[in-house]
Design an enzyme around this catalytic site. Structure first.
Site, PDB file in Angstrom:
ATOM      1  N   ASP A  65      33.888  38.232  32.184  1.00  0.00           N
ATOM      2  CA  ASP A  65      33.208  38.702  33.379  1.00  0.00           C
ATOM      3  C   ASP A  65      33.731  37.888  34.558  1.00  0.00           C
ATOM      4  OD1 ASP A  65      31.284  39.963  35.020  1.00  0.00           O
ATOM      5  OD2 ASP A  65      29.935  38.263  34.767  1.00  0.00           O
ATOM      6  N   GLY A 115      31.771  44.262  37.112  1.00  0.00           N
ATOM      7  CA  GLY A 115      31.074  45.338  37.800  1.00  0.00           C
ATOM      8  C   GLY A 115      31.291  45.288  39.301  1.00  0.00           C
ATOM      9  N   ASP A 116      32.039  44.284  39.780  1.00  0.00           N
ATOM     10  CA  ASP A 116      32.267  44.107  41.208  1.00  0.00           C
ATOM     11  C   ASP A 116      33.292  45.110  41.717  1.00  0.00           C
ATOM     12  OD1 ASP A 116      31.348  42.741  43.377  1.00  0.00           O
ATOM     13  OD2 ASP A 116      31.754  40.789  42.493  1.00  0.00           O
ATOM     14  N   ASN A 120      24.526  42.271  31.815  1.00  0.00           N
ATOM     15  CA  ASN A 120      25.536  43.330  31.811  1.00  0.00           C
ATOM     16  C   ASN A 120      26.723  42.979  30.918  1.00  0.00           C
ATOM     17  OD1 ASN A 120      26.073  41.252  33.751  1.00  0.00           O
ATOM     18  ND2 ASN A 120      27.709  42.494  34.595  1.00  0.00           N
ATOM     19  N   LYS A 128      32.878  45.033  61.618  1.00  0.00           N
ATOM     20  CA  LYS A 128      33.632  44.119  60.749  1.00  0.00           C
ATOM     21  C   LYS A 128      34.055  44.902  59.506  1.00  0.00           C
ATOM     22  CE  LYS A 128      29.588  42.330  58.272  1.00  0.00           C
ATOM     23  NZ  LYS A 128      28.710  41.184  58.013  1.00  0.00           N
TER      24      LYS A 128
END
Length: 1108
Positions: free
Chosen positions: A310, A593-594, A735, A478
């Protein structure tokens, strides 16, 4: 009975190893929740929560089940949750109750709630929910925005009420966890196979000896009926052979290693305690030790080929730090010394003093004082820069006490930027749906918030439109540089070039960058634009596309302000750990999961991705055809690269997958693959999974972004299925539970995302850097020790048992034993059990420092070189060879030998004592040769076992025991008489030498002609020790005597000869590397190529390994 005893001990050890998980499960199941029962809130355990219950949650509490949010303490039924255990993200997310239930804050109203929910069946989709609430004769649609999922934590919300929709195993968290599988090592499976083979060998020996008995009784035994009559039940030679078969099965059963399994579990238990006691894997900051939560997988830690990690909280600390910035063409953040050189990390002065600002965050550190000076002197560009940071965000501010601000950000990046603005004097204080209040250099200013143009993965930017107290309207924006730089006004070109240089510099340092810009809007234009935005937001179809078009219109012709650079702080030692594990030929895949940009930035930060790579392939296709085409193009580019360096291969689509894989393995250059979750869903389909695997395995680094917990497990399962390699999954959140359970070995990090990963793991610790020590030291040692233990165990059992087999040909196949019954009983329990256990627990080939310095030492475990079927047959061949010499040398000597008094030496009892003594001495010497690391315990057990043997031997053959138990101890005085004969000792010495010398000769030749890497490392260490001793001796001699010597050359005779010989020259790391490569790496690589070439196509058979 012995078998039942051994089985009971094994069961106890397995139960002991699983007690950690039972304890953890009980802790979770016994958590308390407030459940509304009969109009009263009552405490209930999580295990007793049922569908239809109404639960009250309070701030910072875990959600016990999947809930429909009914009401909360916040206006409009809002509540804030943290989903770290679900998707690994610690940023805040907002959930909202449907308006019709948001007013049910009173317990009496909730007790009368009688709505009915019809929804989808339980599934593992974390981002989707579809249902309908039927209440008061109306229907209300339900979506994921109305749900609180198990594993979330309630944040920044005093209380809320929820209706249980799914509980227990039906919750989405548990649906993603996968089934808990009983994990067994490859050595376990091999041992079971070998034990079956040994049992078959035992039956074959019994059959051979039974046939021999039948033939002997038929041909010879019938002539001696007067002296050797058959038993009453025996009426034929055939039946005598039948009975002899079962007798020999009993006598030879010691060849079947019943005690092996208990010994293996004891050794594993010892290895587990070594992991638990390792001070170098203890985190002082968190006071957390490493923990082996199972005792059955230790040796497989030394065979890992693939690591699935992860990102958030595992590779990173999940802490964002404002590191540098570029404001109107000037870069801030670097510190320079008096000579104008950039200061290194250890040379930085004191951090910037923010004491002028009473609202500053004391934890914030910045090192460049020139930026604060620019703020204090009132530089307009710097003020506008920080004003943008304090306004353009979705952060929530909480002020518990006067001046104590707590920011709750939807992303750590936003939190870091708003905190930076806060410390430099632009303090975001509070917000309402229509206003934002900022303290600018001590002055409170309230801006009217006109619109928020929110961030998404397509826009990759965020904007706000505000009206300042003077009535001026300005858009602040931004976003990613690739998006924003194309939307700037042409007049900023020169500034853009300078800022781009800064951005490239920041990106090269692995920092996360954003570009800042603004645009002034006149009142008339804004009114027209706001009307178009309102119409787009009310559209029934293509609402998102219409809004995006309206946003695109206003986010143009902006003026560039500068850029920010944020460091997503890696955990300490992550780049070094990844580099070391890569040198050990371990492939590391990141499954997160990012979002893609974040994952790629971390890939560069931890040196998985580098600018020197030939190409980084990014797969983002939304359909099966798009994904297949992108994977095909990636493979074609790799093949083109191979052709360009002249390997002569021509790419063809008709290649078999085994051929393609072998070619892809040999591609020139280094590649990386980045794939998104929606693309991965197609890549994991049955007809494309092999294409994905072939492409991924040809790359040096693989990063999978936006993947669900189930997809993580599917990727791990794919590699397990086709590569036949040992996999390890490491993560810190719920997760990650699914992939932790799926992998051969699961490692949990006790970090920021709860304890779900730790509860499901096999091993746990607090920092990713400890993984290198777990694998390269503990894992490698465990594999080495277990392999040496098994080889010796099978050897000593065959050497002991096969003597009975040879004796059968000389005793008329009568099932007579060579040894006395007590020696047979004590051989495995007393005489040989402790030395082999000591070797299995304490042995080392090289010290731990060398294991870390030479990661190539790890490769024999990956190739399964130290214990396999070939090594097993070598061990039993050595055991059989030893048994032959053990029987026939004493037999030949005793045939002609006499005692000191001239009487015949040969008798059954003397022969038994001689053979038994020779056996104990030979196996003791053999384990001495096998032991690579001597401790006091090894010495005590080996030589103590020999001493115990002689003590028990003389005691059992003593007159005292014979007088007390004449029917049990019939060998009275035999040991004393036999071992008093010089001939017997010469026989024992001869047997020992003949048994051991071939082993010594073989190892000597191998050490000189074909040493492995561990031999080379040990030799190098020995050379260095000798050099240090010589240098110390020379320094001592040099210091003695007068400093004014009339002899101008060496003060010690022979020093010149020592230099000329080169013995005092320390091997350079380059020379050592070259030497180890020549002598060791070559044979490992050749074996790896041979193993790869022999592997057939994975598409043809699922049980064949796919090497890549």
């Amino acid at each position: 009975m012995p078998l039942m005893t051994m089985q009971g001990m094994v069961s106890y050890l397995l139960q002991f190893s699983s007690q950690f998980r039972h304890k953890s499960d009980n802790q979770v199941n016994n958590r308390q929740s407030q459940v509304l029962i009969n109009g009263i809130l009552q405490q209930e355990q999580w295990m007793n929560v049922c569908v239809g219950d109404i639960i009250k949650l309070e701030n910072n509490q875990f959600v016990a089940a999947d809930l429909l949010l009914l009401s909360s303490s916040e206006p409009h039924g809002l509540c804030y949750i943290e989903t770290a255990e679900l998707d690994g993200e610690t940023n805040m997310k907002v959930r909202q109750a449907i308006p019709v239930t948001s007013e049910l804050g009173d317990i009496s109203k909730l007790a009368k709630f009688d709505g009915e929910v019809i929804c989808e069946p339980p599934n593992n989709k974390l981002d989707k929910f579809s249902g309908t609430l039927y209440w008061k004769e109306n229907k209300f649609p339900l979506s994921n925005q109305n749900m609180l999922l198990r594993g979330c934590v309630l944040r920044n919300t005093e209380w809320c009420f929820g209706l249980v929709i799914f509980a227990g195993p039906d919750t989405k968290l548990m649906q993603n966890s996968g089934r808990t599988k009983f994990k067994r090592t490859s050595i376990d499976r091999l041992m079971n196979t070998l034990v079956l083979w040994i049992f078959g060998f035992l039956v074959c020996m019994g059959v051979i000896l039974a046939i021999g008995n039948a033939i002997w009784e038929h041909e010879v035994g019938t002539r001696f009926q007067v002296y050797l009559p058959w038993d009453e039940a025996v009426d034929s030679a055939f039946f005598s052979g039948f009975l002899s078969f079962w007798s020999y099965i009993i006598i030879l059963n010691t060849v079947v290693p019943i005690s092996l399994y208990v010994s293996v579990e004891v050794i594993r238990l010892g290895h587990s305690y070594f992991i638990n006691w390792d001070k170098k894997m203890f985190c002082m900051k968190k006071r957390t030790p490493a923990e082996a939560r199972t005792t059955t997988l230790n040796e497989e830690l030394g065979q890992v080929e693939y690591i699935f990690s992860d990102k958030t909280g595992t590779l990173t600390q999940n802490i964002m730090v404002f590191n540098k910035c570029s404001i109107y063409g000037r870069s801030y953040g670097d510190v320079f010394d008096v000579l104008g050189h950039k200061a290194e990390l250890g040379e930085k002065p004191e951090p910037v003093d923010f004491s002028f600002n009473p609202l500053a965050d004391k934890k914030f550190l910045f090192w460049d004082p020139s930026l604060l000076e620019a703020v204090k002197i009132g530089d307009p560009h710097t003020h506008e820069f920080f004003r943008l940071l304090s306004l353009c965000h979705t952060v929530m501010s909480e002020e518990k006490n006067e001046g104590e601000l707590y920011y709750k950000a939807q992303s750590p990046d936003e939190g870091a930027l708003v905190t930076a603005a806060r410390n430099f004097g632009f303090v975001f204080r509070s917000r309402t749906p229509k206003t934002i209040t900022v303290h600018e250099m001590g002055t409170a200013i309230t801006y009217q918030l006109l619109a928020i143009l929110d961030f998404n993965n397509i826009r990759k930017r965020m904007s706000v439109i505000v009206r300042n107290p003077e009535g001026k309207i300005r858009l602040y924006c931004k976003g990613a540089d690739t998006i924003l730089l194309d939307r700037l006004h042409h007049s900023t070109q020169e500034l853009l070039n300078t800022t781009m240089d800064h951005l490239n510099e920041y990106a090269g340092e692995g920092l996360r960058t954003l570009v800042l810009a603004y645009r002034d809007l006149d009142e008339e234009y804004y009114e027209e634009w706001a009307e178009r935005r309102l119409q787009a937001s009310l559209a029934q179809d293509s609402r998102e596309d219409r809004l995006a078009s309206v946003y695109e219109e206003v986010e143009n012709n902006m003026m560039l302000l500068g850029a920010t650079a944020i460091e997503d702080k890696l955990q300490q030692g992550v780049p070094e750990t990844i580099a070391l594990l890569t040198l050990a030929n371990i492939k590391i895949w990141v499954l997160t999961g990012d979002k893609q940009e974040t994952a790629v930035n971390i890939g560069y930060s931890c040196k998985m991705l580098t600018d020197d790579m030939t190409e980084v392939f990014i797969v983002t296709g939304h359909t099966v055809l798009e994904v297949r085409e992108e994977l095909r193009k990636a493979r074609e580019k790799m093949m083109d690269s191979s052709r360009s360096v002249g390997n002569g291969f021509t790419y063809q689509e008709t290649l078999s997958s085994s051929k393609l894989t072998s070619v892809l393995e040999a591609v020139a250059g280094e590649y990386a693959l980045v794939i998104n979750g929606h693309s991965l869903a197609h890549a994991l389909e049955a007809d494309m999974e092999l294409e994905f695997l072939e492409t991924a395995c040809a790359c040096k680094a693989v990063i999978c972004c936006r993947v669900t917990p189930l997809q993580k497990a599917q990727v791990v399962e794919l590699v397990k299925k086709y590569k036949k390699a040992v996999t390890l999954a490491i993560g810190d959140g719920a997760n990650d539970v699914s992939m932790i359970k799926t992998a051969h070995i699961g490692v949990g990090i006790s970090g920021q995302e709860g304890i779900q990963a730790v509860l499901a793991s096999d091993y746990s610790f607090s920092q990713f850097k400890f993984l290198q020590r777990l694998l390269l030291v503990h894992g490698r040692w465990s594999y080495l020790r277990m392999c040496k233990f098994l080889c010796y165990f099978f050897y000593k059992n065959f050497a002991f048992t096969m003597v009975h087999f040879w004796f059968g040909f000389f005793c008329g196949f009568s099932a007579q034993t060579v040894y006395d019954q007590y020696f047979i009983t004590l051989y495995n329990i007393v005489y040989t059990s402790l030395p082999v256990l000591a070797m299995g627990v304490f042995d080392q080939d090289v010290p731990e420092q060398r294991s870390m310095e030479y990661p190539k030492l790890y490769e024999p475990g990956q190739l399964n070189l130290l214990f396999n079927k070939r090594e097993f047959f070598i061990c039993i061949a050595q055991g059989i060879y030893t048994s032959v010499l053990m029987f026939f040398i004493p037999y030949g000597v005793f045939a002609e030998a006499t005692r000191d008094d001239g009487t015949q030496l040969a008798d059954y009892q003397s022969f038994a004592v001689t053979v038994a003594t020779s056996l104990v001495i030979v196996v003791s010497v053999q384990i001495g040769l096998d032991t690579g690391y001597w401790t006091a315990i090894n010495h005590f057990f080996i030589w103590g076992s020999l001493a115990v043997y002689f003590a028990i031997l003389f005691a059992m053959h003593s007159n005292g025991l014979f007088d007390m138990f004449p029917n049990q101890f019939r060998f009275v005085g035999n040991a004393q008489n036999t071992l008093a004969q010089p001939t017997v000792w010469l026989t024992i010495v001869l047997t020992t030498v003949v048994c051991i010398m071939p082993v010594v000769a073989f190892r000597f030749l191998r050490l000189n002609l074909k040493p492995d890497l561990s031999d080379t490392v040990r030799y190098t260490q020995l050379v260095r020790k000798k050099q240090k001793a010589q240098h110390r001796c020379m320094r001592r001699v040099g210091r003695t005597g007068s400093r004014r010597s009339g002899y101008a050359f060496s003060h010690q005779e022979g020093f010149g000869e020592l230099i000329m010989s080169g013995k005092n020259m320390r091997l350079s790391s380059l020379a050592l590397s070259s030497f180890t490569t020549r002598s060791s790496s070559s044979w490992i690589e050749s074996l790896r190529r041979k193993k790869s070439d022999s592997a057939s196509s994975p598409s043809g058979s699922a049980d064949k390994p796919l090497k890549g």
